[in-house]
Design a protein around this motif. Structure first.
Motif, short mmCIF file in Angstrom:
data_model
loop_
_atom_site.label_atom_id
_atom_site.label_comp_id
_atom_site.label_asym_id
_atom_site.label_seq_id
_atom_site.Cartn_x
_atom_site.Cartn_y
_atom_site.Cartn_z
N ARG A 58 8.31 0.20 -6.73
CA ARG A 58 7.51 -0.93 -6.25
C ARG A 58 8.37 -1.88 -5.43
O ARG A 58 7.94 -2.96 -5.07
CB ARG A 58 6.87 -1.70 -7.41
CG ARG A 58 5.89 -0.91 -8.23
CD ARG A 58 4.46 -1.10 -7.76
NE ARG A 58 3.48 -0.56 -8.69
CZ ARG A 58 3.16 0.72 -8.79
NH1 ARG A 58 3.76 1.61 -8.05
NH2 ARG A 58 2.24 1.11 -9.64
N ASP A 79 -2.82 6.41 -9.76
CA ASP A 79 -2.11 5.27 -10.38
C ASP A 79 -0.65 5.58 -10.68
O ASP A 79 -0.03 4.92 -11.52
CB ASP A 79 -2.83 4.81 -11.65
CG ASP A 79 -4.23 4.30 -11.37
OD1 ASP A 79 -4.42 3.64 -10.33
OD2 ASP A 79 -5.13 4.59 -12.17
N GLN A 85 1.68 2.29 -3.50
CA GLN A 85 0.55 2.97 -4.14
C GLN A 85 0.42 4.40 -3.64
O GLN A 85 0.26 5.34 -4.44
CB GLN A 85 -0.75 2.22 -3.86
CG GLN A 85 -0.80 0.85 -4.48
CD GLN A 85 -2.00 0.05 -3.98
OE1 GLN A 85 -2.52 0.28 -2.90
NE2 GLN A 85 -2.43 -0.92 -4.79
N ARG A 121 0.84 -1.22 0.00
CA ARG A 121 0.00 0.00 0.00
C ARG A 121 0.87 1.26 0.00
O ARG A 121 0.51 2.25 -0.61
CB ARG A 121 -0.96 -0.02 1.20
CG ARG A 121 -1.88 1.15 1.26
CD ARG A 121 -2.88 1.19 0.10
NE ARG A 121 -3.71 2.37 0.21
CZ ARG A 121 -3.96 3.21 -0.78
NH1 ARG A 121 -3.51 2.97 -1.99
NH2 ARG A 121 -4.71 4.27 -0.58
#
Length: 128
Positions: free
Chosen positions: A35, A30, A20, A17
Motif C-alpha cells: 500500500r 481484496d 488495489q 487504485r
C-alpha cells in the motif's frame, strides 16, 4: 510453470487504485500486495503471493494508460502528501522533486513503480 499476474492498465487511475489492482492481480479479490512504495518492494521480494522461486511475470497491459494516470500530475499529488510528513532534513529534496513534477519534469509515479519492479524482481515486467 511461470505464473502471470495481469495489471489491467485502464483500471489504474492513480496510485491508490494501483495498490488495489496489483493486490487483486496477485492475491485475488481484496488482495494485498503493498500500500506504499516500500511495502510494494518488500512484496516483490517474495512471500506475499508471488512464487518463492520467482517464476512469475507481471504483465502490465495498456500500460500507456497507466503511464498517463501515474504521470507528473499524480506524482505532484503524491509529493505534496509526502512533503506534509517528511522530516525537515529531507524537505528541500522533496520540494525540488515536487517543483519538477509540477513543471512536467522528472521521474513519475509510473517510473517509481517500474523501477521497483526492475530492482526487486528483475526480468519479470512486461509492458504491453
Amino acid at each position: 510453470m511461470t505464473v502471470t499476474y495481469v495489471i489491467p492498465g485502464a483500471e489504474v487511475t492513480g496510485l491508490e487504485r494501483f495498490w488495489q489492482v496489483v493486490g487483486e492481480a496477485v492475491n485475488g479479490p481484496d488482495g494485498y500486495f503493498g500500500r506504499n512504495l516500500d511495502a510494494f518492494a518488500d512484496c516483490l521480494s517474495g512471500g506475499f503471493g508471488t512464487p518463492d522461486d520467482r517464476d512469475f511475470v507481471i504483465e502490465w497491459r495498456e500500460h500507456e494508460l497507466s503511464r498517463r494516470a501515474l504521470g507528473h500530475e499524480e506524482t505532484a499529488r503524491q509529493l505534496r502528501a509526502r512533503l506534509a510528513r517528511v522530516p525537515e532534513v529531507n524537505r528541500a529534496f522533496v520540494q525540488g522533486q515536487l517543483e519538477d513534477a509540477e513543471a512536467g519534469r522528472g521521474r513519475t509515479v509510473f517510473d517509481w513503480l517500474t523501477e521497483i519492479i526492475d530492482e526487486r524482481a528483475p526480468g519479470t515486467l512486461r509492458l504491453l
